[in-house]
Scaffold this active site. Structure first.
Site, PDB file in Angstrom:
ATOM      1  CD  GLU A 228      -1.882  -2.388   1.326  1.00  0.00           C
ATOM      2  OE1 GLU A 228      -0.788  -2.668   1.859  1.00  0.00           O
ATOM      3  OE2 GLU A 228      -2.738  -3.254   1.047  1.00  0.00           O
TER       4      GLU A 228
ATOM      5  CG  HIS B 194     -12.699  -7.150   5.249  1.00  0.00           C
ATOM      6  ND1 HIS B 194     -11.719  -7.772   5.968  1.00  0.00           N
ATOM      7  CD2 HIS B 194     -12.383  -7.365   3.941  1.00  0.00           C
ATOM      8  CE1 HIS B 194     -10.855  -8.356   5.136  1.00  0.00           C
ATOM      9  NE2 HIS B 194     -11.226  -8.117   3.906  1.00  0.00           N
TER      10      HIS B 194
HETATM   11  C1  LIG Z   1      -2.259  -5.090   4.006  1.00  0.00           C
HETATM   12  C2  LIG Z   1      -3.336  -5.811   3.255  1.00  0.00           C
HETATM   13  N1  LIG Z   1      -3.650  -5.411   2.021  1.00  0.00           N
HETATM   14  C3  LIG Z   1      -4.614  -6.035   1.316  1.00  0.00           C
HETATM   15  C4  LIG Z   1      -5.294  -7.095   1.839  1.00  0.00           C
HETATM   16  C5  LIG Z   1      -6.401  -7.810   1.040  1.00  0.00           C
HETATM   17  N2  LIG Z   1      -5.959  -9.168   0.685  1.00  0.00           N
HETATM   18  C6  LIG Z   1      -6.331 -10.243   1.398  1.00  0.00           C
HETATM   19  S1  LIG Z   1      -5.577 -11.655   0.864  1.00  0.00           S
HETATM   20  C7  LIG Z   1      -4.744 -10.809  -0.334  1.00  0.00           C
HETATM   21  C8  LIG Z   1      -3.806 -11.551  -1.235  1.00  0.00           C
HETATM   22  C9  LIG Z   1      -2.755 -12.268  -0.460  1.00  0.00           C
HETATM   23  O1  LIG Z   1      -1.915 -12.954  -1.324  1.00  0.00           O
HETATM   24  P1  LIG Z   1      -0.772 -13.895  -0.759  1.00  0.00           P
HETATM   25  O2  LIG Z   1       0.084 -13.141   0.190  1.00  0.00           O
HETATM   26  O3  LIG Z   1      -0.092 -14.499  -1.931  1.00  0.00           O
HETATM   27  O4  LIG Z   1      -1.535 -14.991   0.077  1.00  0.00           O
HETATM   28  P2  LIG Z   1      -2.601 -16.054  -0.448  1.00  0.00           P
HETATM   29  O5  LIG Z   1      -3.926 -15.380  -0.449  1.00  0.00           O
HETATM   30  O6  LIG Z   1      -2.192 -16.486  -1.796  1.00  0.00           O
HETATM   31  O7  LIG Z   1      -2.558 -17.156   0.544  1.00  0.00           O
HETATM   32  C10 LIG Z   1      -5.078  -9.465  -0.320  1.00  0.00           C
HETATM   33  C11 LIG Z   1      -4.553  -8.458  -1.270  1.00  0.00           C
HETATM   34  C12 LIG Z   1      -4.953  -7.479   3.143  1.00  0.00           C
HETATM   35  N3  LIG Z   1      -5.560  -8.496   3.759  1.00  0.00           N
HETATM   36  N4  LIG Z   1      -3.967  -6.836   3.813  1.00  0.00           N
END
Ligand SMILES: Cc1ncc(C[n+]2csc(CCOP(=O)(O)OP(=O)(O)O)c2C)c(N)n1
Ligand SMILES: Cc1ncc(C[n+]2csc(CCOP(=O)(O)OP(=O)(O)O)c2C)c(N)n1
Ligand SMILES: [Mg+2]
Ligand SMILES: [Mg+2]
Lengths: 361, 325, 325, 361
Positions: C60, C129
């Site tokens: 972010e 959320h």
């Molecule tokens: C700081 C933050 N930004 C955005 C989100 C929204 N979000 C939830 S899961 C996700 C993707 C996560 O990807 P990854 O780290 O590869 O984990 P995976 O979901 O593949 O297990 C996002 C962008 C969040 N939870 N926290």
């Protein structure tokens, strides 16, 4: 030292079982006792069944948003199986199978996705930290836990999970570096499941591996076939040894794949191809581990069938219990903001209760 | 007893608590070897070792997120943020974790941790070294926010903060770090978090202030004595959860209310106090409860900062306005 | 004209502005190829290319800090934060840079940028959320903070935000993203930032709300019509700098004031409005200006969230309290 | 390609001049025209004199907090000399000599440390961004500027500065990665001056070099003798070429040293040894560059003496002008928060003016 041999900069990937379940290099095969192997396999299987059913419950409108683990069972169980009871597990949010292995109750795990804080209230002796939704921020917590272990001379390591997407975050950078500079007993597991929601791994970084991010912190990093529980196990064992010797943190990149949607709100058909899915379905960790277990004489199709049925019943029964919990009481949702509730919040609640009474509730 | 400045009081409290409780650790950028840019942690590393008093990498999320983990695993971290203007990289940790860990885990993991930061203007400093941002934290449930204004309170409140089972944001008014000395006990005592202090009783108006502005208001009160205006001055001391009772009682007596703060006006801390006074003492109000605050504008670099200083004269003038409404 | 939801209105506005002004770019996590987790940016990448509508790494600070640099070098960035609960890692960029770049450079570099975020509760979502955090931004000078409550206003305000020479934080009430449709012009128009809207005139009490609670208050008003209570409802629309005139005029007429918001109570947005009403209309007040707000407590996971929903009944009950004071 | 040859993982450091001013490898010596060389040297010298005097002014109570650049002139001037007018400079806060070379007025630079925003109001055609106090956050701005260059097909690169301390920050990680994934025309200069206030480089990271952090982002990184303006120049030139070809960002770690205090509020004797200082004083960039210039016949002791006197006069005269500016007008400090001031702020100012009038001011 595996870590020396499997240098990510040389594109080396650690694997013990190939995707069909055959041993790639016998010298690497760990000597895990039968009981543990069976526990590992059973946990992966239970994780799979629980996952499948959670998705079903959600589609039936009985479960809330749920983040599937399908395909990532080995990257979770292989790691936790290499730990002792005293070691800490710091999850991201997609580690249900790992948590099960560490001793968490399925009911509790379901309660979380059912929308109840009870799902994060792991009893202290489990040494599982709560699910951390803000991506990568838990790496700093894990470093802090490990700092406390070291300062208090506790013979324990901390395993922290993060996704491929999470490695782009500043919190990942700060946490790993903090652990490195203090030579903390920390193991960072990157579950590289190739996607962060709809964003492919290639958009997160142009580095060829995520393991090589370790170079930035002056610590070892290793890329492991994350769908191979034995490879994950031996990598974790070695990282743990380093950690306990005072040699500091290790990054383990688990190459795996999220076979399901990101969460139940996600539609992966928008962004990923059938071919890709098929490729990874063939590499399903359960297929290869089952083959290995059968080859070892520790498992059979009959046992499998029986176990799945048992799991089905267990999961259904558990979810019934979860559904029995229903809504959370008014007083319960306010109780844990501070040790002692402050007067104004008390007043706010009382006002609200008055309103409810006036409504005849 | 010993004569101490606020800065001395911070240092002595940390020293005392670290000597009494081996779980207390202190750290931050430059907070180890040299004892912090203000020397608030001076001597602690030499006395308690590099494990318990240490320099961190330049990374505020690691400092605060690290503290969370330490607290989970049995320590009582006292983290220093070098200036409150540099807490924002750690805001994610504070809002999404520090404030919520107890609730998230239904009481399994509480976080007995303190985040110390020098704050406030008036020291002719570089950008980001002069802001008052207490309301950003006071708005977040799960945090406690404390601001002392005297050496005695500093030691008592910081002791209470370290012993508190919940996380405390501890703002130190750096403008008066060394401004004056006070007799302070050299043994452990606490000033309770959540209790305001009536600094001076009076009958015409209630004025609430905190941090460096308590002294400025006292000066204003001196100026008004000649004019026979009797001011009741309350030092808020804890910004959240704050002491509504003491303020309400006072306003019921005086019928008039002024809050004075350095923070920006809009959506600032004064607004909360005024709303509370409305809620609790509306029928006693003889004039609109009023706020004298920082401007809704970025605090200028030093050559413009004098416009932003809330002087005793200005406080006095505002008090008169409310009294003569 | 076309029937649109709030979500449609966001999408159509971005489309329109990107087609009219090639300097406008849109990006965020998953905001490119798939068009965002809510599909607010759907189709933009296909239409305007990967350069102008793109997915970012999960970072972010890079999203917002990157937007700062883009704005400095001639672009008009519209950055999406996936949920407002994930804006905190970028809080440093927003508070120390976005809000200050114009002032820091004495007008040389202004930042014509928009930060879009879905916000607010009531959608039975995971942790982080459901929060309403508008006052954290409204307190920072240099930012504008906007929250629409209807599809028409969404398009008009977002258009104004993109054209604004100053940075605008644009909160989208995700609970009503798809709740209802409204006729919205398919050509460009603006709803001015800084102007509240009198949704319904009335004479007994002034109620201010924004976002999803405007509709809930309208429902409450319906309930009260039978009881012959006449409510003047104002949709604040811009949280900062906000429309004091419209509110003040209304309160001078009605003599009573209630602000309704989802955000936490203490040091929350309602406090500001109440203080302002005190400052501008004290002598017209026939009852304490009052706030009906979220609790000072972390918003629970869905199985406890019903306790936190501010229902029309609850609003009606609070209005009656103020009217009958 | 220098970048390939001087791999930080192989402990290679790029240098052209040794610390005495002798050429280490003639093949590396850049062909810089005399005029530019003289401008480079003169700027370094002016920087040095201005720095010395700024410290004096501060001790006399005439200047506010000031962050000295002494010892880091080459790491700044060597880089900016390799840029064109159209390229962007994104400073941290300790880059006075670089800013001078880019065309900033000394008066303005002093005004900043004198406590006046005027010091950050660089005319747009200079393409210098304002000083950024929050450490490392400017890297993200630089990435954004470079994104806009690329999207708008502008033939320009962006140079961003950060300190050794700054590389530990999450903002560094996110900014460099963002630039890497988008192949942006960005050059990141790490001025590794060995200290972040009282915190030594070794506490920031246990990685042997900061340049190797580039591996984490899949981009090149190079360690350069930062006290050698010619080495900094050729490294920047090559990074610039890569950037303009669309090959993305480069990290250049300049090994240098802060010979002065962190700022005028700092007392470095608390934390650093005389030996260390002496070691680096011998490696002063001005010593070696002067020798090189004299060897080239472009400079002499007489010219040096004359130039220093000229600089002394110029700096004194400039600072007099700065002091002439005095305090900032009331209206001026409020004017730039928004394009159009909002009504409530106007009211706040008017209230304050009324108060001032009542005071007879
Ligand atoms: C700081 C933050 N930004 C955005 C989100 C929204 N979000 C939830 S899961 C996700 C993707 C996560 O990807 P990854 O780290 O590869 O984990 P995976 O979901 O593949 O297990 C996002 C962008 C969040 N939870 N926290
Ligand atoms: C985010 C942030 N945290 C803390 C500070 C306080 N601070 C100012 S300079 C500095 C050290 C910077 O070290 P380095 O990056 O090596 O740059 P140098 O001062 O050596 O040029 C610190 C900690 C700050 N300005 N910003
Ligand atoms: Mg992933
Ligand atoms: Mg440095």
């Amino acid at each position: 030292m595996l870590i020396k041999k499997f240098d990510p900069l040389k594109k080396k990937i650690l694997e013990v079982l190939d995707y069909k379940g055959n041993i790639v290099d016998e010298k690497l095969e760990p000597k895990i006792n039968d009981e543990t192997l069976i526990k590992m396999y059973k946990t992966m299987l239970l994780g799979r069944v629980a996952d499948t059913k959670a998705l079903q419950y959600q589609r039936q409108g009985r479960m809330l948003t749920y983040a599937p683990i399908k395909g990532q069972e080995a990257a979770q169980v292989g790691v936790i199986a290499a730990l002792e009871k005293d070691d800490w597990m710091v999850p991201a949010f997609r580690e249900m199978a790992g948590m099960l292995y560490k001793g968490a109750d399925l009911k509790q795990l379901f309660l979380y996705w059912y929308g109840n804080e009870e799902g994060n209230k792991f009893s202290k002796d489990l040494k599982i930290l709560p699910i951390s939704v803000p991506i990568a921020s838990q790496i700093n917590h894990a470093a802090g836990v490990a700092y406390a272990s070291k300062l208090q001379e506790l013979n324990e390591v901390t395993v922290a999970y993060v996704g491929d997407g999470g490695t782009s975050h500043g919190e990942f950078h700060e946490g790993v570096n903090f652990a490195a500079t203090n030579a903390l007993p920390l193991i960072v597991i990157i579950q590289n499941n190739q996607w962060a929601i709809s964003t492919p791994r290639s958009v997160q970084t142009i580095a060829e591996t995520l393991a090589q991010k370790a170079v930035a912190y002056g610590i070892p990093g290793i890329q492991v076939d994350g769908n191979d529980p034995l490879a994950m196990y031996i990598a974790t064992k070695e990282a743990k040894e380093r950690a306990l010797k005072g040699d500091g943190p290790t990054i383990i990149e688990a190459l795996t794949y999220r076979l399901g949607p990101h969460t139940t709100s996600d539609d992966p058909t928008i962004y990923r191809s059938d071919e890709e899915l098929k490729y990874w379905e063939e590499r399903d960790p359960l297929i290869r581990f089952k083959k290995y277990m059968i080859d070892k004489g520790l498992w059979s199709e009959e046992l499998e069938e029986k176990q799945i049925e048992e799991n089905n019943n267990y999961v259904n029964k558990t979810f019934k219990e979860v559904e029995g919990t229903g809504l959370i009481d008014l007083d319960e949702v306010f109780k844990y903001n501070y040790e002692i509730m402050h007067k104004d919040l008390e007043d706010q609640i009382n006002d609200y209760k008055e309103f409810l009474e006036s409504e005849g509730k | 007893m010993a004569l101490m400045t606020i800065l001395d009081a911070v240092n002595k409290t940390l020293d005392e608590q670290m000597s009494l409780d081996e779980k207390v650790v202190s750290f931050g950028e430059d907070a180890g070897f040299e004892g912090g840019v203000f020397r608030a942690t001076k001597g602690l590393q030499q006395k308690y070792g590099k494990g318990r008093s240490f320099d961190t990498p330049l990374a505020e999320s690691a400092i605060i997120g690290g503290a969370v983990g330490m607290a989970v695993n049995g320590l009582k971290p006292v983290a220093e943020i070098q200036f409150s203007g540099f807490v924002f990289p750690a805001f994610n940790q504070i809002v999404t974790h520090v404030a919520r860990y107890r609730n998230r885990t239904k009481g399994t993991y509480n976080l007995p941790m303190v985040i110390r930061m020098p704050y406030g203007g008036g020291i002719r400093a570089l950008e980001h070294h002069s802001e008052s941002i207490e309301s950003l934290f006071a708005h977040i449930p799960g945090l406690k926010v404390v601001i002392p204004s005297t050496p005695y309170d500093t030691k008592g409140l910081l002791t209470a903060a370290i012993k508190d089972p919940d996380p405390v944001i501890f703002f130190e008014p750096k403008r008066i770090y060394r401004a004056f000395k006070q007799e302070v006990p050299e043994t452990e005592y606490q000033v309770p978090i959540g209790k305001a202090k009536v600094v001076k009783e009076g009958k015409d108006i209630t004025v609430v202030a905190w941090g460096a502005l308590v002294r400025e208001t006292e000066k204003a009160i001196k100026l008004l004595e000649k004019e026979n205006i009797s001011v009741e001055l309350i030092d808020l001391r804890t910004i959240q959860p704050y002491d509504k009772e003491t303020i309400t009682e006072s306003v019921k007596k005086t019928g008039r209310f002024l809050v004075v703060h350095e923070a920006y006006k809009s959506y600032g801390p004064g607004a909360e106090l005024i709303s509370m006074v409305n809620e609790k003492a509306f029928l006693h109000l003889e004039a609109p409860p009023t706020r004298l605050t920082g401007f809704d504008a970025t605090i200028p670099l030093p050559k413009g900062e004098h416009h932003f200083i809330i002087s005793p004269n200005r406080i006095a003038s505002e008090i008169k306005k409310v009294v003569n409404f």
